[in-house]
Design a protein around this motif. Structure first.
Motif, PDB file in Angstrom:
ATOM      1  N   ILE A 183     -13.279   5.040   8.844  1.00 51.28           N
ATOM      2  CA  ILE A 183     -11.995   4.337   8.854  1.00 51.28           C
ATOM      3  C   ILE A 183     -11.254   4.450  10.190  1.00 51.28           C
ATOM      4  O   ILE A 183     -10.789   3.435  10.715  1.00 51.28           O
ATOM      5  CB  ILE A 183     -11.104   4.796   7.673  1.00 51.28           C
TER       6      ILE A 183
ATOM      7  N   LEU B  68      -2.569   4.682   6.947  1.00 54.67           N
ATOM      8  CA  LEU B  68      -3.897   5.089   7.408  1.00 54.67           C
ATOM      9  C   LEU B  68      -3.806   6.073   8.575  1.00 54.67           C
ATOM     10  O   LEU B  68      -4.559   7.047   8.631  1.00 54.67           O
ATOM     11  CB  LEU B  68      -4.730   3.873   7.816  1.00 54.67           C
TER      12      LEU B  68
ATOM     13  N   GLU C  81      -8.179   0.129   3.507  1.00 47.95           N
ATOM     14  CA  GLU C  81      -9.591   0.451   3.740  1.00 47.95           C
ATOM     15  C   GLU C  81     -10.475  -0.739   3.390  1.00 47.95           C
ATOM     16  O   GLU C  81     -11.385  -1.092   4.151  1.00 47.95           O
ATOM     17  CB  GLU C  81     -10.003   1.667   2.908  1.00 47.95           C
TER      18      GLU C  81
END
Length: 121
Positions: free
Chosen positions: A7, A26, A58
């Motif tokens: 990620i 994130l 995501e």
């Protein structure tokens, strides 16, 4: 919630395409290693809201990578540059052991300089 270490890499490529809230969540979660509860407190939303935002973000990152392939292409180019440098080293080694051409030596140095520039850029 298990962290996917891919990620942060995808975030570098596609982070600007997320909403600010998704991007921030994130970054907090993956780069600053905050817990869902800590992020919820910082953002003024529920822990579940943070989790949902992270999961949606995501999924969007993976979808963008599947469609655009920028991260994959970047890795392929990086690997190709490494191979170019290896070939230049082999040419240089051969040159040193056999022909001792300054022109070959200079071109090898130039190839390696360009490869280094491309790899960093």
């Amino acid at each position: 919630m298990a962290k996917n270490l891919e990620i942060p890499f995808l975030l570098d490529f596609y982070g600007e395409m997320l909403t600010q809230k998704q991007h921030d969540c994130l970054v907090y979660y993956y780069e600053e290693d905050l817990s869902l509860s800590e992020i919820a407190e910082n953002e003024g939303i529920s822990r579940q809201g943070v989790r949902d935002s992270i999961k949606r973000a995501e999924a969007q990152l993976f979808d963008m990578e599947e469609r655009l392939g920028l991260a994959k292409r970047f890795n392929e180019m990086k690997k190709g540059i490494d191979e170019i440098v290896e070939c230049a080293d082999n040419i240089n080694e051969y040159n040193l052991n056999h022909t001792l051409s300054m022109e070959v030596n200079d071109n090898v140095a130039r190839i390696k300089t360009l490869a280094s520039f491309l790899k960093e850029g």
